[in-house]
Every structure is written in structure tokens, then in C-alpha cells.
Design a protein around this motif. Structure first.
Motif, PDB file in Angstrom:
ATOM      1  N   PHE A  30     -19.198  -9.873 -36.247  1.00 58.33           N
ATOM      2  CA  PHE A  30     -18.602  -9.947 -34.909  1.00 58.33           C
ATOM      3  C   PHE A  30     -17.090 -10.130 -34.965  1.00 58.33           C
ATOM      4  O   PHE A  30     -16.354  -9.556 -34.172  1.00 58.33           O
ATOM      5  CB  PHE A  30     -19.243 -11.073 -34.096  1.00 58.33           C
ATOM      6  CG  PHE A  30     -20.704 -10.861 -33.851  1.00 58.33           C
ATOM      7  CD1 PHE A  30     -21.133 -10.003 -32.842  1.00 58.33           C
ATOM      8  CD2 PHE A  30     -21.657 -11.491 -34.633  1.00 58.33           C
ATOM      9  CE1 PHE A  30     -22.482  -9.787 -32.614  1.00 58.33           C
ATOM     10  CE2 PHE A  30     -23.006 -11.280 -34.409  1.00 58.33           C
ATOM     11  CZ  PHE A  30     -23.425 -10.426 -33.402  1.00 58.33           C
ATOM     12  N   LYS A  66     -21.183 -11.237 -28.657  1.00 56.47           N
ATOM     13  CA  LYS A  66     -21.307  -9.870 -28.147  1.00 56.47           C
ATOM     14  C   LYS A  66     -20.109  -9.518 -27.251  1.00 56.47           C
ATOM     15  O   LYS A  66     -19.565  -8.429 -27.340  1.00 56.47           O
ATOM     16  CB  LYS A  66     -22.614  -9.734 -27.370  1.00 56.47           C
ATOM     17  CG  LYS A  66     -23.021  -8.332 -27.085  1.00 56.47           C
ATOM     18  CD  LYS A  66     -24.418  -8.299 -26.471  1.00 56.47           C
ATOM     19  CE  LYS A  66     -24.887  -6.884 -26.289  1.00 56.47           C
ATOM     20  NZ  LYS A  66     -26.234  -6.818 -25.728  1.00 56.47           N
ATOM     21  N   GLN A  70     -17.585  -6.483 -27.898  1.00 60.42           N
ATOM     22  CA  GLN A  70     -17.563  -5.382 -26.935  1.00 60.42           C
ATOM     23  C   GLN A  70     -16.347  -5.372 -26.016  1.00 60.42           C
ATOM     24  O   GLN A  70     -16.008  -4.334 -25.456  1.00 60.42           O
ATOM     25  CB  GLN A  70     -18.834  -5.398 -26.085  1.00 60.42           C
ATOM     26  CG  GLN A  70     -20.067  -5.103 -26.891  1.00 60.42           C
ATOM     27  CD  GLN A  70     -21.347  -5.182 -26.067  1.00 60.42           C
ATOM     28  OE1 GLN A  70     -21.358  -5.712 -24.955  1.00 60.42           O
ATOM     29  NE2 GLN A  70     -22.432  -4.656 -26.611  1.00 60.42           N
TER      30      GLN A  70
END
Length: 132
Positions: A30, A66, A70
Motif C-alpha cells: 500500500f 485502500k 486509490q
């Protein structure tokens, strides 16, 4: 002001953030952290900077892993993301818009000093360039 460049083992880096090694390893995909190839290897200064920003995003700005992947990465980093979403720089966010307790956090202080160091370097560089 001196900007430090310290290297860390995986264990020391996990301790720096108050998490387990397993939790740190979950950060890698991540945050864009590349684990040292050599067992017992070290994380260099640039990797620590990446991890510090990820820590600030997750612990202080309270983004999910996330959301970071993103939204923050495509925006060009946490500073650009905050400018786009909150109309403020990362420096302003860390110095004016978080609690005193969060401002006292060791990682937050390091990120603030790093930004100040970078700005001082940019300012000195611009001055030298304009004189020449």
C-alpha cells in the motif's frame, strides 16, 4: 537545521511506528515500501520517508490503506492529496489542523522538520540561482 538520514532494520522500523513486524509487512504494497533483499537488511532514508508519510496518512489523517492506494498515490502524494481534497498543504495540516497531542507525535515532528528542511533547501537553491 540538520536533516537526518537514518537507516532502520525491519524490527526497528516497526518499533518506530509502534506496530508489529507483521503489521509493517502489510504496509509494503500500500505504501510502496520495498523490503530489503538481504535478510536482516536495512531500509534507507527514502524508504523511511515513505513510511513516515504513510504513517501520517493512516494514523493522523485516518485514511484506510485502500484510500491511500486509490486516492493519495494517484493525486501525487499526501501533500497534493490534501491540497486537492482539503485545500491545505501537508505542512499546514500538521501544524494547524491536528490536536496538540498529535502534533507532539515523534513521526509528525520528523515529517514537519523534513518539510521545513526541504523548504529551506528550495529557498537557498532559488536564491543562489537568482544571484548567478
Amino acid at each position: 537545521m540538520i536533516c537526518e538520514n537514518v537507516i532502520y532494520t525491519q524490527k526497528k522500523l516497526a518499533q518506530r511506528y509502534g506496530i508489529s513486524i507483521a503489521a509493517l509487512q502489510r504496509w509494503y504494497p500500500f505504501a510502496g515500501i520495498i523490503k530489503p533483499k538481504k535478510r536482516g537488511g536495512y531500509f534507507d532514508g527514502s524508504t523511511v520517508e515513505i513510511a513516515d508519510i504513510f504513517y501520517v496518512a493512516v494514523k493522523i489523517r485516518r485514511l484506510t490503506f485502500k484510500e491511500y492506494l486509490q486516492q493519495v498515490i494517484p493525486a501525487g502524494g499526501l501533500d497534493c492529496y490534501l491540497q486537492k481534497v482539503n485545500n491545505m498543504t501537508l505542512y499546514d495540516f500538521l501544524t494547524k489542523h491536528i490536536s496538540d497531542e498529535e502534533q507532539a507525535n515523534e513521526i509528525v515532528q520528523v515529517v514537519i522538520k523534513r518539510i521545513e528542511c526541504h523548504e529551506a533547501y528550495k529557498s537557498a537553491s532559488t536564491t543562489v540561482t537568482s544571484i548567478a
